[in-house]
Design a protein around this motif. Structure first.
Motif, PDB file in Angstrom:
ATOM      1  N   PHE A   1      -2.544  28.901  13.121  1.00 16.63           N
ATOM      2  CA  PHE A   1      -2.613  28.962  14.577  1.00 16.63           C
ATOM      3  C   PHE A   1      -4.025  28.640  15.039  1.00 16.63           C
ATOM      4  CE2 PHE A   1      -3.324  33.173  12.831  1.00 16.63           C
ATOM      5  CZ  PHE A   1      -4.478  33.603  13.471  1.00 16.63           C
ATOM      6  N   GLY A   2      -4.131  28.264  16.292  1.00 13.65           N
ATOM      7  CA  GLY A   2      -5.432  27.935  16.838  1.00 13.65           C
ATOM      8  C   GLY A   2      -5.476  28.057  18.345  1.00 13.65           C
ATOM      9  N   ARG A   3      -6.702  28.112  18.845  1.00 16.60           N
ATOM     10  CA  ARG A   3      -6.911  28.208  20.298  1.00 16.60           C
ATOM     11  C   ARG A   3      -8.223  27.524  20.653  1.00 16.60           C
ATOM     12  NH1 ARG A   3     -10.269  32.014  23.393  1.00 16.60           N
ATOM     13  NH2 ARG A   3      -9.703  31.804  25.591  1.00 16.60           N
ATOM     14  N   ILE A   4      -8.218  26.820  21.770  1.00 24.00           N
ATOM     15  CA  ILE A   4      -9.428  26.271  22.368  1.00 24.00           C
ATOM     16  C   ILE A   4      -9.458  26.691  23.830  1.00 24.00           C
ATOM     17  CG2 ILE A   4     -10.685  24.191  23.015  1.00 24.00           C
ATOM     18  CD1 ILE A   4      -9.503  22.807  20.606  1.00 24.00           C
ATOM     19  N   GLY A   5     -10.489  27.398  24.206  1.00 28.25           N
ATOM     20  CA  GLY A   5     -10.650  27.823  25.590  1.00 28.25           C
ATOM     21  C   GLY A   5     -11.970  27.319  26.141  1.00 28.25           C
ATOM     22  N   TYR A   6     -11.924  26.788  27.353  1.00 31.75           N
ATOM     23  CA  TYR A   6     -13.150  26.264  27.967  1.00 31.75           C
ATOM     24  C   TYR A   6     -13.197  26.681  29.425  1.00 31.75           C
ATOM     25  CZ  TYR A   6     -16.854  23.082  29.439  1.00 31.75           C
ATOM     26  OH  TYR A   6     -18.013  22.566  29.941  1.00 31.75           O
TER      27      TYR A   6
END
Length: 1003
Positions: free
Chosen positions: A587-592
């Motif tokens: 799983f992964g996440r990118i938050g900006y």
């Protein structure tokens, strides 16, 4: 009372707003002295990360003149040398800086975590500030939970979260309830369970099945009963795709995150909480008295042309017609006493902190005899940080043991209601059970068939993390769960009529659940331009083992030996199953976030589950979420100064479900009893695949007058397709069903509204009000060829999965005196083709209103829950009046007696023709009515003793309180409890009206 509008609340809104406006401070202006020379100061305002803060208010103290920082955080203001500049921004602590000849002043504001919008919420694999979240996450804290005298956390959440429907049909202590997060997604009832995670550890939330008895009526035992309610710090519920997609195949039905309390830095503290009280059932039905009952029974025989005999009517010929007993009071009217004690010790320093706690809870039942529930819990938490702040570790252990002691009869409550009012006494003069010469079954005999369930449950979690470089951290989440449940049901010979032949027997059921999980993760945080980037990648390795076994023992020589399988004449294994479930994922996440105004969140997961065949074992899920805090735009700040917070957010993505039985893609077999052979129990199907739930949401959040008035509106649409079901097979195949996918699509849409207001806020007096209301809608939008499937008589395309298909009632025929329903297709028969009326028994709306009022040290909290729904009325709950030896409601007195009568109730009769007419009416729209209700769920009055007195006796804090639960309910529903009306049964115990008093001490 039918709840159809919020007009009563809305009519007060102008008054509330006026009061808020009236209470806002009035700013006065002072003119600068002519002798002070004016100069200019400029600079940049930044947050703690060095990012510029646009829209910061810069005001000259005591003068009121000011300006605002621009898009890049820069400002310029005309000042005098003696001025003081005040820098203020929502979510940050206010700074005051003297000018003192400076021409350039750069400011770095510190975040204020006590601000309403700066609450940090748990999003599972990461945390996010309330004001910055892009997903839909509801949260309740320990303050809303710990005073309630309930066993499981679900009961404490009823009505408190939008979009989260919780139904507790049977109010037996420890009994399982039903939770639906934004509706029902699956055609299978067991396919709608949410994912439970305690301190990062997934927990099997399916109820522990009982072999029978009182607990079987409530679908079993809730597996999280052993969790200490007072040890819960918060409960977050993740609902939309943005919040749940990172959980992939386990997030289709929502995710419930339970966070327990942690040790904190500071001196060693000791907390002790105790409460005690009593409860009784909140509602008893008004039933026929003895003369009315006897008139009904005699008239039924007359109308049927039958003669009462001692065998078919002992109530008319043998029982005392002058007796009258309130059997509800006798069998359900006892007082249930409650005792709860909780204690904890916590403390530590900046590097190491700890918390150790324990609790005891006991709750009696309202039935005669020694029945009840009790549990003992223990919890431990340890946190450690290295001296260089790079290494951190957390250990949490939650352990509990509980005991359910009830009886082996799930219909006892129904029998207590239906007993004739002149039924014989329970005991003979010598204290033995009275069987009245075999003319009745003594209800106390059911209570002699005891049922006892002992459960111990361990949930432990460890998190290890190390900062490899600035912004780069590696960590691992380790978890282990172990649940062991033993059920023993005793059926002594003395519980049966002595005239009948019986033997001593027992039933034994063992349930064991074990699981472990390992989740290595890597997180990275950095600043890019005017924004902040957060990245996460991790993997999951999980394995679960389940063992279930059911055994019967027969032929005990003595009742005292029942339960000892070594003393039986015959022992049979009814059922035994051992299963394993393996799960893996990446799983992964990118938050900006850019300038603290624009937010983007990307999450994804690739899942693999052992419940699918090799060709369909893996699947991908993901979501995108975004938010815009438009109140941070300069033009908004200037044009709408009373708008303190405004945000639009939205999300779209997919989640899935693998909530099916293990090994469904195999041919399965079970051993034959005693012969050593095998017989097939399941057909192979290696081709079925994942259910997919596509979720869409749009929402807006508004805050006014420095967040004293907050409003949130969310609209959602979830579509679940590729339904995993046990597809029914013809009996000629030798199997009842085969696991398969059906091309059915279920849609859940709805609105969720929340309102929070701080009506008054002074040093001595505060009054906060919150309201939430949800308007859900469930629809089976597509099911190709449903008419040729096994679901043709269960569901209807375009209707809700909660709907029932009914006959159209024609009322009582004035000539025959019997109920009639419409023969829609005029074929002379009554079958499912005539069931053309569709009634939705799902909730039309639900929610709650919370008020918290504090005056100095005195606090009053009360919470009201409301639900709008239809349910099965008493026509469906009772059987034909007069046919059986069963009591009825007074409404049956309005019956047909002669040709031409216009009556609600058909004639009393014991004939099969009248019985069939009644059964059709009970399956018609006549049996459905309004079951909406408004309930005062909780009310608490507490007093915090002033410190001037507590310090004299060595206490840091002392609070005493009085708490009420389920004190009153307003409803038009005539059955026992409107909450259980959609299920429709007299076997559910109504909620208890409970009063408790307690004290909380802090040393």
């Amino acid at each position: 009372m039918k709840l159809t509008s919020l007009a009563g609340f809305s009519c007060w809104c102008p008054i509330y707003i006026a009061l808020i406006l009236f209470s806002l401070p009035v700013r006065t202006h002072a003119f600068p002295s002519a002798f002070n020379l004016q100069q200019y100061v400029s600079g940049t305002v930044m947050d703690e990360s060095g990012l510029p803060l646009p829209g910061v208010n810069i005001v000259i103290k005591d003068r009121g003149a000011g300006t605002m920082s621009d898009e890049n955080g820069k400002y310029t203001i005309a000042v005098q040398d003696t001025d003081i500049l005040i820098f203020s921004f929502v979510g940050f602590k206010t700074e005051e800086i003297p000018v003192k000849g400076q021409t350039s002043i750069n400011v770095q504001l510190e975040e204020d975590v006590t601000t309403l919008n700066e609450v940090t919420v748990n999003a599972g694999y990461y945390t996010v500030r309330e004001r910055e979240r892009t997903g839909n996450i509801s949260r309740v804290t320990s303050e809303e939970l710990e005073l309630q005298p309930v066993v499981n956390p679900l009961q404490a959440l009823q009505g408190r979260m939008p979009g989260v429907s919780i139904t507790q049909n049977s109010n037996i202590p420890g009994a399982s309830g039903t939770i639906r997060i934004r509706g029902r997604n699956s055609l299978r009832s067991e396919g709608n369970l949410p994912l439970y995670i305690i301190d990062g550890v997934p927990v099997n939330s399916s109820p522990i099945t009982s072999s029978g008895g009182l607990l079987s009526i409530s679908e079993g035992i809730y597996p999280l009963n052993t969790l200490n309610l007072s040890n819960i710090e918060s409960i977050e519920v993740l609902k939309d795709a943005d919040a749940t997609a990172i959980y992939g195949s386990r997030g289709a039905n929502g995710v419930i995150l339970i966070t327990t309390k942690k040790g904190r830095e500071g001196k060693t503290d000791f907390n002790l909480g105790m409460y005690s009280g009593a409860g009784r059932i909140s509602k008893k039905l008004k039933l026929l008295n003895t003369p009315q009952y006897l008139e009904m029974r005699r008239e039924a025989f007359i109308n049927s042309g039958e003669t009462p005999t001692e065998s078919n009517a002992p109530d008319l010929l043998l029982w005392d017609p002058d007796r009258h007993t309130d059997w509800q009071e006798e069998l359900l009217g006892h007082t249930a006493f409650i005792t709860d004690i909780q204690a904890s010790v916590s403390g530590g320093n900046a590097q190491t902190s700890f918390l150790f706690g324990g609790g005891y809870h006991r709750e009696d039942m309202v039935f005669p005899g020694d029945f009840g529930y009790q549990k003992i819990t223990g919890n431990f938490n340890l946190n450690h940080t290295s001296a260089n702040q790079k290494f951190q570790t957390t250990l949490s252990v939650n352990y509990g043991i509980d005991n359910h002691k009830s009886f082996n009869d799930g219909l006892f409550i129904q029998k207590a209601i239906l007993l004739p009012p002149h039924a014989p006494s329970l005991y003979h003069a010598d204290g033995t059970l009275n069987w009245e010469n075999g003319t009745w079954t003594n209800p106390l005999s059911y209570l002699k068939k005891s049922q006892e369930v002992d459960t111990d449950n361990l949930v432990t979690n460890a998190v290890l993390s190390y900062q490899l470089a600035k912004g780069l951290t590696v960590k691992s989440n380790l978890g282990y769960t172990n649940l062991h449940s033993e059920e023993l049901t005793k059926n002594p010979k003395s519980s049966n009529n002595p005239a009948s032949e019986s033997e001593n027997s027992s039933q034994h059921r063992t349930t064991k659940r074990q699981s472990w999980i390992v989740e290595p993760q890597l997180t990275y945080t950095t600043t890019i331009g005017n924004g902040k980037l957060e990245a996460l990648i991790g993997t999951t390795f999980q394995k679960s083992m389940t063992h279930v076994r059911s055994i019967t023992g027969q032929g005990y020589a003595e009742e005292s030996l029942i339960g000892n399988l070594a003393a039986v004449d015959e022992q049979n294994v009814l059922f035994q199953e051992d299963t394993e479930y393996a799960y893996t994922a990446i799983f992964g996440r990118i938050g900006y976030q850019w300038k603290r105004k624009y937010f983007l969140n990307l999450t994804g997961r690739r899942d693999g589950s052992s419940r699918f065949g090799p060709n369909n074992r893996f699947s991908n899920f993901g979501a995108i979420g975004g938010a815009w805090i438009f109140s941070e735009e300069l033009f908004i700040k200037k044009k709408i100064p009373f708008l303190s917070f405004g945000k639009f957010r939205g999300s779209y993505g997919t989640t899935g479900s693998d909530q099916i039985a293990d090994y469904g893609y195999y041919d399965t077999y079970r051993p034959t009893r005693g012969t050593g052979g095998l017989y097939p129990t399941g057909l192979a199907n290696p081709d079925y695949s994942w259910e997919v739930n596509k979720k869409l949401e749009f929402a807006g959040e508004l805050g006014f007058f420095n967040d004293r008035l907050m409003f949130t509106a969310s609209w959602y649409r979830n579509r679940s397709s590729n339904q995993l079901v046990g597809y029914a097979l013809p009996a000629i195949t030798g199997f009842t069903s085969i696991q398969a996918n059906l091309p059915a699509t279920v849609e859940n849409t709805g609105w969720e509204l929340e309102l929070f207001s701080r009506l008054f806020q002074t040093d001595d007096f505060t009054w906060n009000t919150s309201l939430n209301i949800s308007f859900p809608k469930n629809t089976l939008v597509a099911f190709p060829d449903i008419d040729n499937s096994s679901y043709a008589n269960t569901y209807k395309v375009g209707a809700s999965l909660n709907s029932v298909l009914l006959y159209q009632s024609l009322g009582v025929n004035p000539e025959t005196g019997l109920y009639e329903v419409a023969d829609t297709n005029t074929d002379g028969r009554y079958d499912f083709e005539d069931r053309t009326v569709v009634k939705d028994l799902g909730q039309k709306y639900f929610g709650g209103v919370q008020n918290t009022i504090r005056y100095k040290n005195l606090s009053l909290d009360f919470f009201m829950e409301f639900v709008g729904q239809d349910g099965r009325n008493t026509l469906a709950l009772f059987r034909p009046p007069g046919r059986n030896m069963e009591n009825q409601l007074p409404g049956v007195l309005n019956r047909w007696t002669q040709p031409g009568d216009q009556a609600y109730m058909q004639q009393y009769s014991i004939t099969s023709t009248a019985n069939m007419a009644y059964e059709r009416a009970a399956g018609s729209d006549m049996a459905i009515s309004d079951a909406s209700f408004l309930r005062l769920k909780t009310i608490s009055l507490s007093y915090r003793i002033p410190s001037v007195y507590t310090e004299k006796i060595g206490l840091n804090d002392c609070k005493i309180y009085l708490h009420g639960q389920n004190l009153w309910t307003i409803t038009r529903y005539k059955g026992p409890d409107p909450q259980s009306a959609p299920a429709g049964s007299l076997s559910y115990l109504p909620p208890l009206r409970t009063i408790t008093a307690g004290v909380q001490l802090h040393f």
